[in-house]
Motif scaffolding. Structure first.
Motif, short mmCIF file in Angstrom:
data_model
loop_
_atom_site.label_atom_id
_atom_site.label_comp_id
_atom_site.label_asym_id
_atom_site.label_seq_id
_atom_site.Cartn_x
_atom_site.Cartn_y
_atom_site.Cartn_z
N VAL A 95 0.84 -1.20 0.00
CA VAL A 95 0.00 0.00 0.00
C VAL A 95 0.88 1.25 0.00
O VAL A 95 0.62 2.22 -0.71
N GLU A 96 1.91 1.20 0.78
CA GLU A 96 2.82 2.34 0.83
C GLU A 96 3.39 2.62 -0.57
O GLU A 96 3.40 3.75 -1.05
N ARG A 97 3.81 1.57 -1.22
CA ARG A 97 4.37 1.73 -2.56
C ARG A 97 3.30 2.23 -3.54
O ARG A 97 3.52 3.16 -4.32
N GLU A 98 2.15 1.63 -3.49
CA GLU A 98 1.08 2.01 -4.41
C GLU A 98 0.73 3.49 -4.23
O GLU A 98 0.61 4.26 -5.19
N CYS A 99 0.56 3.89 -2.97
CA CYS A 99 0.15 5.28 -2.70
C CYS A 99 1.22 6.27 -3.20
O CYS A 99 0.92 7.27 -3.84
N ARG A 100 2.45 5.95 -2.87
CA ARG A 100 3.53 6.87 -3.28
C ARG A 100 3.55 7.03 -4.79
O ARG A 100 3.72 8.12 -5.32
N GLN A 101 3.38 5.92 -5.47
CA GLN A 101 3.51 5.96 -6.91
C GLN A 101 2.36 6.73 -7.55
O GLN A 101 2.53 7.40 -8.55
N VAL A 102 1.18 6.62 -6.96
CA VAL A 102 0.05 7.39 -7.49
C VAL A 102 0.35 8.88 -7.38
O VAL A 102 0.16 9.64 -8.32
N ARG A 103 0.87 9.28 -6.22
CA ARG A 103 1.12 10.70 -6.04
C ARG A 103 2.35 11.16 -6.84
O ARG A 103 2.45 12.30 -7.26
N ALA A 104 3.27 10.23 -7.03
CA ALA A 104 4.48 10.61 -7.75
C ALA A 104 4.27 10.61 -9.25
O ALA A 104 4.79 11.45 -9.96
N SER A 105 3.47 9.65 -9.71
CA SER A 105 3.31 9.56 -11.17
C SER A 105 1.87 9.24 -11.53
O SER A 105 1.05 10.11 -11.75
N VAL A 106 1.53 7.96 -11.49
CA VAL A 106 0.16 7.61 -11.88
C VAL A 106 -0.16 6.19 -11.43
O VAL A 106 0.71 5.33 -11.35
N GLY A 107 -1.42 5.98 -11.14
CA GLY A 107 -1.89 4.65 -10.76
C GLY A 107 -3.16 4.30 -11.49
O GLY A 107 -3.88 5.18 -12.00
N ILE A 108 -3.44 3.03 -11.55
CA ILE A 108 -4.66 2.56 -12.21
C ILE A 108 -5.46 1.75 -11.21
O ILE A 108 -4.89 0.97 -10.43
N PHE A 109 -6.75 1.95 -11.22
CA PHE A 109 -7.60 1.37 -10.18
C PHE A 109 -8.92 0.95 -10.80
O PHE A 109 -9.48 1.63 -11.65
N ASP A 110 -9.41 -0.20 -10.35
CA ASP A 110 -10.66 -0.75 -10.90
C ASP A 110 -11.86 -0.22 -10.10
O ASP A 110 -12.07 -0.61 -8.96
N VAL A 132 -4.24 0.83 -21.42
CA VAL A 132 -3.87 1.92 -20.51
C VAL A 132 -2.64 1.50 -19.71
O VAL A 132 -1.70 2.27 -19.50
N TRP A 133 -2.68 0.27 -19.28
CA TRP A 133 -1.56 -0.25 -18.49
C TRP A 133 -0.27 -0.19 -19.30
O TRP A 133 0.78 0.24 -18.81
N ALA A 134 -0.37 -0.60 -20.56
CA ALA A 134 0.82 -0.60 -21.41
C ALA A 134 1.35 0.82 -21.57
O ALA A 134 2.55 1.07 -21.43
N GLU A 135 0.43 1.73 -21.82
CA GLU A 135 0.84 3.12 -21.96
C GLU A 135 1.42 3.63 -20.64
O GLU A 135 2.39 4.38 -20.60
N GLY A 136 0.79 3.20 -19.58
CA GLY A 136 1.20 3.66 -18.25
C GLY A 136 2.61 3.22 -17.90
O GLY A 136 3.27 3.85 -17.07
N GLN A 137 3.04 2.15 -18.49
CA GLN A 137 4.39 1.67 -18.15
C GLN A 137 5.44 2.71 -18.46
O GLN A 137 6.49 2.75 -17.82
N LYS A 138 5.12 3.57 -19.43
CA LYS A 138 6.07 4.65 -19.73
C LYS A 138 6.24 5.60 -18.55
O LYS A 138 7.14 6.40 -18.50
N HIS A 139 5.26 5.56 -17.65
CA HIS A 139 5.28 6.48 -16.50
C HIS A 139 5.34 5.71 -15.20
O HIS A 139 4.91 6.20 -14.16
N ASP A 140 5.82 4.49 -15.27
CA ASP A 140 5.89 3.65 -14.07
C ASP A 140 4.54 3.56 -13.37
O ASP A 140 4.44 3.72 -12.15
N MET A 141 3.56 3.36 -14.14
CA MET A 141 2.21 3.27 -13.57
C MET A 141 2.13 2.10 -12.59
O MET A 141 2.72 1.06 -12.81
N VAL A 142 1.37 2.31 -11.53
CA VAL A 142 1.17 1.26 -10.56
C VAL A 142 -0.31 0.90 -10.53
O VAL A 142 -1.18 1.75 -10.74
#
Ligand SMILES: Cc1cc2nc3c(=O)[nH]c(=O)nc-3n(C[C@H](O)[C@H](O)[C@H](O)COP(=O)(O)OP(=O)(O)OC[C@H]3O[C@@H](n4cnc5c(N)ncnc54)[C@H](O)[C@@H]3O)c2cc1C
Ligand SMILES: NC(=O)c1ccc[n+]([C@@H]2O[C@H](COP(=O)([O-])OP(=O)(O)OC[C@H]3O[C@@H](n4cnc5c(N)ncnc54)[C@H](O)[C@@H]3O)[C@@H](O)[C@H]2O)c1
Ligand SMILES: Cc1cc2nc3c(=O)[nH]c(=O)nc-3n(C[C@H](O)[C@H](O)[C@H](O)COP(=O)(O)O)c2cc1C
Ligand SMILES: [Zn+2]
Lengths: 1001, 416, 189, 103
Positions: free
Chosen positions: A651-666, A836-846
């Protein structure tokens, strides 16, 4: 192998198919068609069980559903089933059965000391009067001892490997019971063209006809007539015949439950076959033809093995080809006792004599018996038996003109038959809420006024005798068919010859001359209730039969009083000096005989216990190793651990990455409702606190929904697609409730509005893309929508395409970051997600789950309905007054908000709490107090609603509802925990980016 | 006659012929100082404490059927006090304390059995809710502890705590002092105690009307056994409260629903405690006699029928079989229903009414058995003094006007 | 929604394949265009635009070619049409209905179809469906929402031994698996 | 399981398809802001809860989706009549008389 008590010929067992079974580890022979009971008797085994309280040795009392004594455990491992009646267990090769409630063995049972206790010590209700001192001893000493003695059989130790099934069924006429009356009813109804279901709990249809010897119907033996009739019914496509099918309950509007045993009688059933099927039958008309139950006599030691119902003995010889003994004494007060005596005599048993309780012994039965050379003694009773594990003799007494009994002779015998008359089986009639009436002449309860579309026929209606039962059965079947809309006439009644029609009967305790203190005469065999117990209950003020039942436990055993209720009633009526109908009956309740839990559950089992709702992208998440949580019926991805991570780390990693770059959520599980129609905005105005009229198409708004009591019920972002069309979202759990609530108001209050609601929850897969790089991820994929900050501001909505797929694209955020929610038709959900996930990989999407979603929203102070609220919380409590359209004249819940308690100053309000030590995490649900160690009983100020480690705040954060909380900002409060209080400071419930600068970018 | 092992022995030797009636069954007198309507546990307890603690001896309990034949005689006997709101905690804990000494108090073994009540959590939301209870209870000195699934299984070995099942168990809240009691004995014990103090217990006596004088105050009752004059009436009629109150012209915030329960055939002990699962809707315990006592939620519609639908039993048992897979082959012995009076906030109403002299104690819904001694105790005070005891002060009828609800349902939706 | 250009892969909620056992065939339905039409006043205009008269009688359906209109409520119809109509039908309906107050909502992906046919179909469905399913009680062409154990479905009889089930996508595997389980039982009988 | 005649579907359908909706004909005040706290509480919470004929709402949720009203006897659970939402409340006394004479 040779079973010593098997007759040479006759009976309905298949002598060509010998079987072997074990009882208590010993192996015995039997035949196909035997019950466990008949096979045991064939082998001379009479001792089959121990009673509940006194552990008295017990034998077979009956041959059917009413059996109170012969309860056995059958099977092994997960298929072990306790408390089955040996009389209903069909024999198959390899059957394993064991006796119950005895230690160390059936023949020598230590528990029998209870029987030796001073007479009357363990009488009814003794336990209410003792075990109270010293205080605490009940819990530590007495109850554990009592509990050890509890129960009859042993519960299974392993999960049941079998499965169970259900079927809804419909018919014109349901006939319950396939004896003479039921077969006749089915014939008549089917003959008229009605769709008929005929159900009988036994393995073979025919009821009492299968136990007949002397009588013929239309020139053939009664049992042959039954066979012929069954064959005719089977050939009729309108008839469904159910054997091994107990009708256990009669519910409102002619709805009846039937449970059919499918595999218990087979040694190796097909593995796909269910063990039992529950039929849920809605019948236009019902014919009850459930027969009658023979009454035992209540005399001293009437429970010894070898004391048996006369009709049972008759069934054993005639139907199963088994001699239940060698020398029989028949004790009767009914003509049917003579029929039994005659049948036993013709099967080669010595009938020592017939003790006739009645003064007159010159009815058709007695005449036939005398003609056959049997001795008949009128005014004679059995006053006791000798033999403990098996009857060895009986003592007789003579009833004098004054009713007193003088001791008579002792006779040697190994079988004492009781024919105390017949109690009509009115269980189902009574369950149907029909009113029973008391028949003074025969002293029995009979069906009276019907409450549903049913009628009774045959012995259950007090009509005894084959001829009369057939006639009544035909008439009942014809009547039922007629009422169901068919032209019916009752077929001509066949010619019946040679039957002895039951008549007579006796109620209550049999008089005797023995010292009442020294003897036990049983009323309820299984629960060890004696005549004395019932009298004691009455003496102690239990004047209602319901109290007598509960004080003595009479009729509360697994046979539900089939052989004891009328006896108990008669004895109580005697003790009270009130006639039976004034004392009344206890209530007949389902089931008629016990029904397997598994049969009720049916297929609702294991993972099919409830539907598992998965989102369109579930498989993707599962492949990524997501851990799921249950939210209602949904499985939601909770977090996505990487190798070695626990939830916290993930969760810590997921949260940081959303705020730092981008995250994907269902977000697919969010409820969605499309509100469409010219009055859509007005409808929204009335259902949500917010104003909607001025919201422009293409814009969104946070909506707050109250219940009429003014408390927050749901929330969600709502987009306006067009003047007359809103896309409403709700909480996941709230979706059905919100739609039902809306429909209720729309259909019954706001009927002036032209607007319609359609659930679109499952139409759309919702892919939330959140984080500063969200736009960058989506830009290359979206077609036809300008998603630039200028063109598509926060809280707006556009339609276009993504990856070629039509989309409703929302610009919304539940994280406080730049965010979008991509709605695409669900079948495309996974493909778009993957793009979206594939595209997101360019931004280290989580990919993040619900736990991170919770943390991210809590950092921003966004509430979750159901977590920050609990049904007692108003918008003001949450600081959401801004969401209320003040100018609106009305909306659901508005009026309630002005009630005195809802405007009080000290209401609990949502605040933030920060622990002094940032590393300390509060526990959700923990209480908030003004002091560190509140005096016991001081009301709490409130409680912690949410608490997380916040990566963004770099510390723990919490939200809480605290009395007068907003005015307490800056104060130190305490969260008392088991190991000491935690000091907290009250703050705003926003812990990150309070100005919302990250949102609008 | 005092009940004890000694009297049992003495009586047994004398053929059990010397036992007196446990309570008198008098005909009604023309007038009483107060009449309690409803001879369930709550009504009988009220009368007992009115006589014992408030010295009111010229009082009667009138019961339309047989005493204890209402919900007292048909409930699943779960006793616990780990409620959420302070008001409820106070009330139910008051009752629990009385349970602990009740057998001795009444000289009647009510078999209060503190075997522990465990409430299962199946999801994150359950955990939050139950932990909130645990914390709230601790502050009030009420025992309630949090268990891991493994600890829950250790406490109740037949529980299925496998992870892969449809609704895995993720934890449990346990109140060790919670448990069960023998329901009939509670009614009989209070009846015996009250009768000995002079209270007239009149069975088969249905109240058919309530008379009011010119001032509007209560002046008497009409019953199937004749009219009774009295200036104080305490209505404790559970499922029938709306019906009785309507006789005095009072409308109530109540709906009466069928609630079903069932028992299995008796088996040797397999379950040492009470287990409840609100999320999948079922609860079970094993009685001292060996049968599994099982219940769930109400039928969906209001009814006075004391029966219900087959599908309710099916849903109850499918849940039970999921929680306890070893019982799937066990069999239902009897299934019955009661009529429970449900308030909008699932908390009782105990107090005065708009009619002077008329008091009401109702709305216990699916969970009032556990409160019996406490409810009787505070209601006795209310009727005797004409004003509520501090413990029931918040449980007014007026709260539905002010909005000061005590919403146990909203917060937890835990029944019983 | 013109779907002509869509290249993204489509995934049905049911991964199962059609099969027969014990006289009953279970088939996952092909994708369909599904529209919910609400508003009694719009029915007349819809009749022509849709090409089949929307049934006004409760619990009935009407078909024209591959299109079907199922009555779900007094002002509610489920319109089923081949996927290929997705490009044109919604728009042409919308314009035909412009004058009458109504709601037209595309629910093509909300639900999916399970087709059940064969001689044992009635008892199979009656393991879970509480309605009488004889042809007299539930004739060909009847359609209604109802209960399937713990799920809600739309049940439509398309032939004397053929039913079309519409079920929300997340409930589809549940319905399928239960049907499968009872089909196996019945085949063993 | 009750059997309920849906007046919209014009069919008897099983209880499982329906959702009970409480006492019928409790109209929401036209202008809630004008009613007193007492009157509002009456509307929100106070119910007749009769033992006998009860006029109540049901919704054929898993059917036509419509709310409708019914008169049911709460002791026998027997439905006396069902009618569409918006139709007037039937005369209970007349219904009771009719029931009595039908016995
Ligand atoms: C199936 C079931 C399971 C339950 N399980 C639990 C549980 O596990 N734990 C728990 O705490 N609670 C449980 N309850 C609830 C509990 O039983 C009740 O809340 C409680 O027993 C109410 O007690 P009482 O004395 O108020 O009511 P009752 O025992 O119902 O007494 C009310 C009495 O009033 C009488 N009466 C009514 N009208 C009149 C009249 N006009 N004149 C005279 N007398 C009248 C009735 O006949 C009745 O005897 C359960 C209830 C049911 C039905
Ligand atoms: N020979 C005997 O021992 C004997 C026994 C009983 C009746 N009879 C005679 O049979 C005639 C009466 O015939 P009848 O048809 O009324 O009774 P019956 O006893 O012949 O038939 C009743 C049938 O109903 C079945 N049954 C009872 N409850 C049931 C339930 N809940 N679910 C499913 N099945 C259930 C029983 O298994 C039985 O087969 C009378 O002449 C009577 O004297 C003879
Ligand atoms: C805790 C409890 C345990 C019970 N155990 C039994 C039992 O072992 N045998 C039985 O026949 N009934 C048992 N009953 C049910 C009663 O027989 C009866 O059904 C219940 O009191 C309702 O009354 P009624 O069915 O007469 O309406 C039990 C009831 C309760 C409340
Ligand atoms: Zn309908």
């Amino acid at each position: 192998m040779n079973a010593p008590f098997r007759t040479e010929a006759g009976g309905r067992v298949d002598r060509a198919r010998p079987l072997s079974f074990t009882f208590d580890g010993k192996s015995y022979p039997g035949f196909e068609g035997d019950t466990l009971a008949s096979a045991l008797l064939a082998n001379g085994v009479h001792l089959v069980g121990r009673s509940f309280k006194y552990h008295r040795p017990r034998g077979l009392l009956s041959a059917g559903a009413e059996e109170p004594n012969a309860l056995v455990g059958v099977g092994r491992g997960g298929r072990y089933t306790p408390n089955l009646r040996a009389t209903q267990v069909e024999l198959f090769d390899g059957l394993v059965a064991e006796s119950q409630n005895r230690w160390p063995s059936l023949g020598f049972d230590v528990g029998e000391v209870n029987d030796l206790a001073p007479a009357g010590l363990l009488s009814a209700g003794f336990y209410y009067k003792t075990f109270m001192a010293p205080a605490g001893a009940w819990k530590s000493v007495f109850e554990p001892i009592i509990r050890k003695t509890a129960g009859l059989g042993v519960a299974p130790q392993e999960p049941d490997p079998d499965h169970y099934t259900h079927r809804h069924a419909f018919c014109d006429v349901l006939v319950v019971g396939a004896g003479a009356a039921g077969l006749a009813a089915a014939l008549a109804a089917a003959g008229a063209g009605a769709r008929v279901i005929l159900a009988d709990e036994q393995a073979e249809l025919g009821g009492g006809l299968l136990s007949e010897r002397g009588a013929t119907i239309d020139g053939v033996e009664a049992s042959a007539w039954a066979e012929r009739t069954v064959a005719a019914l089977r050939a009729n496509p309108n008839v469904t015949l159910l054997t091994r099918a107990q009708c256990f309950g009669y519910y409102a509007q002619n709805f009846l439950g039937i449970v059919e045993r499918l595999t218990d009688h087979a040694s190796s059933p097909h593995p796909d076959l269910p063990r039992e099927r529950m039929w849920k039958v809605r019948a236009k008309q019902v014919v009850l033809a459930t027969g009658a139950i023979e009454r035992p006599f209540c005399f001293p030691d009437n429970d010894r093995p070898g004391v048996m119902l006369a009709s049972a003995a008759r069934t054993y010889v005639n139907r199963y080809g088994v001699r239940p003994g060698s020398r029989a004494l028949v004790f009767t007060a009914d003509e049917s006792g003579y029929a039994a005596a005659l049948d036993l005599a013709s099967a080669g048993l010595a009938v020592v004599c017939i003790a006739e309780l009645r003064a007159q012994a010159d009815g058709p039965g007695a005449r036939a018996a005398r003609a056959a050379g049997l001795a008949v003694h009128p005014s004679t009773v059995v006053t006791g038996v000798s033999g403990r594990l098996r009857v060895t003799g009986a003592t007789l007494g003579a009833i004098g003109p004054d009713g007193r009994v003088t001791p008579g002779q002792t006779v040697a015998c190994d079988l004492v038959l009781m024919a105390g008359g017949w109690t009509p089986a009115v269980h189902l009639f009574s369950q149907s809420r029909g009113k029973l009436r008391f028949d003074e002449e025969r002293q029995v309860y009979l069906p009276g006024v019907s409450a549903q579309d049913e009628r009774s026929a045959g012995a259950c209606n007090g009509t005894f005798g084959i001829a009369a039962s057939l006639a009544e059965g035909f008439a009942a079947g014809a009547d039922a068919a007629t009422k169901a809309g068919f032209a019916a006439t009752a077929p001509a009644t066949p010619d019946v010859k040679g039957e002895i029609v039951p008549a007579g009967g006796f109620h209550g305790a049999v008089p005797h001359h023995r010292d009442p203190q020294k003897v036990k005469a049983f009323v309820d065999f299984q629960n060890d209730v004696t005549a004395k117990d019932i009298k004691l209950a009455v003496r102690e003020g239990m004047r209602s039969i319901e109290h007598v039942k509960r004080y003595t436990t009479n009729g509360m055993a697994t046979d539900q009083g089939k052989t004891s209720n009328m006896q108990g009633l008669a004895i109580a009526s005697d003790a009270l000096g009130k006639p039976m109908p004034q004392v009344g009956l206890t209530t007949f309740r389902p089931p008629y005989t016990p029904v397997t839990f598994g049969a009720f559950a049916g297929h609702s089992r294991g993972l099919a216990f409830d539907p598992i709702r998965r989102t369109p992208t579930h498989d993707w998440a599962a492949a990524q190793g997501a851990v799921f949580e249950d939210v209602g019926m949904w499985k939601r991805a909770w977090f996505f651990p990487r190798r070695g991570e626990d939830m916290h780390a993930a969760v810590e990693r997921e949260c940081r990455q959303v705020r730092a770059s981008v995250g994907i959520f269902d977000g697919s599980t969010l409820g969605k409702i499309e509100v469409v129609g010219p009055d859509a905005a007005e409808f929204m105005n009335r259902l949500y606190t917010n104003p909607w009229s001025k919201l422009e198409p293409g814009r969104c708004r946070y909506g707050l929904m109250l219940n009429e009591a003014g408390f927050v019920m749901d929330d969600g972002v709502i987009g306006r697609l067009a003047a007359d069309r809103f896309h409403v979202t709700t909480t996941t759990g709230g979706a059905p409730r919100v739609l039902a609530h809306m429909e209720d108001y729309l259909q019954t209050e706001f009927t002036d509005l032209k607007v319609w609601l359609t659930s679109t929850t499952e139409q759309w897969a919702v892919i939330a893309v959140q984080g500063p790089n969200a736009r960058k991820v989506l830009e290359p994929l979206v077609e036809g929508i300008d998603i630039s900050a200028a063109a598509m501001p926060h809280m707006s909505l556009r339609e276009g395409r993504i990856c070629g797929v039509p989309t409703r694209l929302f610009r919304v955020s539940f994280t406080g970051e730049l965010g979008f929610e991509v709605n695409v038709p669900a079948d495309y959900g996974q493909a778009v997600w993957e793009a979206v996930w594939a595209e997101g990989q360019k931004h280290d999407m989580v990919a993040y789950g619900t736990e991170s979603m919770h943390v991210l929203r809590a950092e921003k102070g966004y509430i979750i309905v159901g977590q920050e609220t609990d049904g007692t919380v108003t918008p003001n409590d949450l600081g959401l007054d801004w969401a209320i359209g003040k100018a609106k004249p009305d909306f659901v819940g508005k009026r309630s908000l002005t009630r005195p308690d809802l405007v009080k100053a000290d209401r609990k309000q949502l605040v933030g709490l920060l622990t002094e030590d940032p590393a300390v995490l509060l526990e959700e649900g923990a209480q908030v107090a003004a002091v560190a160690t509140p005096v016991r009983g001081t009301p709490a100020l409130g409680h912690v609603t949410s608490a997380y480690r916040s990566p963004a705040a770099g510390r723990s954060i919490a939200m809480a509802l605290v009395a007068g909380g907003r005015a307490r900002k800056g104060q130190t409060l305490y969260v008392p925990m088991a190991n000491g209080a935690i000091a907290v400071t009250v703050t705003d419930p926003i812990f990150f980016d309070p100005k919302g600068e990250r949102l609008d970018v | 006659m005092k009940f004890s092992a000694l009297t049992i022995l003495r009586q047994a030797l004398a053929g059990n012929l010397g036992w007196p009636e446990q309570w008198r069954s008098p005909e009604p007198k023309p007038a009483y100082d107060a009449v309690i309507v409803g001879g369930g546990g709550h009504g009988l307890a009220t009368a007992y404490y009115m006589a014992k603690e408030h010295g009111m001896r010229n009082i009667a309990v009138v019961e339309r059927g047989w005493l204890g034949g209402g919900n007292t005689g048909r409930n699943t006997t779960i006793i616990r006090s780990n409620y959420l709101w302070e008001e409820s905690e106070g009330l139910y804990e008051h009752a629990l304390k009385l349970w602990e000494g009740l057998s001795q108090e009444l000289n009647y073994n009510v078999m209060y059995s503190a075997r522990g009540v465990m409430m299962l959590a199946h999801n994150v939301h359950d955990v939050q809710v139950f932990k909130r209870h645990v914390h709230a209870n601790r502050l009030q000195g009420i025992d309630n502890e949090w268990l891991t699934p493994e600890q829950a299984k250790a406490f109740c070995p037949i529980l299925n705590i496998e992870k892969g099942i449809r609704y895995p168990i993720v934890g449990a809240a346990l109140q060790r002092r919670g448990g069960t009691a023998r329901h009939d004995a509670v009614a009989w014990g209070y009846a015996r105690g009250a009768s000995a103090l002079g209270v007239d217990i009149i069975q088969n006596c249905e109240v058919t009307g309530i008379d009011r004088d010119a001032s509007g105050a209560v002046s008497g009752l009409r019953t199937t056994k004749g009219d009774i004059r009295t200036r104080r009436i305490g209505v404790v009629a559970a499922g029938h409260t709306s019906v009785v109150m309507a006789m005095a012209g009072v409308r109530m915030p109540l709906e009466s629903y069928p609630l079903q329960a069932l028992v299995s055939e008796p088996v040797k002990p397999i379950m040492p405690c009470v287990v409840m699962s609100n999320t999948i809707h079922a609860y079970m315990s094993q009685s001292d006699k060996g049968e599994l006592v099982i219940g769930a939620g109400t039928d969906a519609y209001t009814s006075y029928s004391q029966t219900g639908g087959l599908h309710i039993a099916s849903h109850t048992l499918d849940a039970i079989c999921e929680l306890f897979p070893v019982v799937r082959r066990m069999r239902m012995l009897r299934n019955w229903g009661g009529i429970v009076d449900v308030t909008p906030d699932r908390s009782p109403i105990i107090g005065n009414t708009p009619v002077p002299g008329l008091f009401v104690n109702c709305g216990w819904g699916t969970g009032g058995f556990k409160a019996t001694p406490g409810s009787g105790h505070v209601f006795a005070h209310t009727v005797a003094r004409g004003e509520p005891h501090p413990i029931n002060a918040a449980f007014t009828l007026d709260r539905f006007r002010t909005g000061r609800l005590i919403d146990e349902a909203a917060a937890a939706a835990v029944a019983h | 929604m013109s779907d002509a250009t869509i290249t993204a892969a489509r995934r049905s909620p049911l991964s199962a394949e059609a099969s027969s056992l014990g006289g009953v065939t279970l088939t996952p339905g092909a994708p369909l265009l599904r529209l919910i039409l609400r508003g009694a006043e719009a029915a007349e205009a819809a009749d022509t635009a849709f090409g089949a008269d929307l049934p006004r009688r409760p619990n009935r359906s009407a078909t024209a070619g591959e299109r079907a209109a199922l009555w779900l409520g007094p002002d509610e119809w489920l319109l089923l049409a081949p996927e290929s109509d997705a490009a044109s039908l919604p728009a042409s309906l919308a314009s035909a209905l412009a004058q009458a107050p109504h709601a037209l909502v595309n629910v093509s992906h909300r639900q999916t179809a399970i087709l059940v046919s064969g001689s044992g179909v009635e008892p199979l469905l009656n393991a879970f469906v509480p309605l009488e399913l004889t042809e007299a009680a539930f004739p060909v062409g009847m359609a209604t929402r109802t209960i399937f154990e713990k799920a809600e479905i739309v049940l439509w009889r398309t032939g004397s031994a053929a039913f079309h089930i519409e079920v929300w996508r997340s409930f589809a595997p549940y319905v399928w698996e239960l049907l499968e389980a009872v089909r196996r039982e019945n085949a063993a009988n | 399981m009750l059997l309920i005649r849906c007046p919209v579907c014009e069919m008897d359908r099983p209880e499982l398809e329906f959702r009970y909706g409480g006492e019928a004909h409790i109209a929401r005040p036209l202008d809630p802001s004008k009613v007193s706290d007492e009157e509002w509480a009456d509307f929100l919470y106070f119910r007749t809860n009769p033992k006998g004929l009860h006029v109540e709402r049901w919704r054929h949720t898993a059917g036509c989706g419509r709310f409708f009203n019914a008169v049911r006897h709460t002791v026998t659970d027997r439905f006396v009549t069902t009618y569409k939402s918006g139709e007037p409340r039937p005369d209970l006394e007349a219904l009771a008389r009719k029931l009595e004479s039908a016995r």
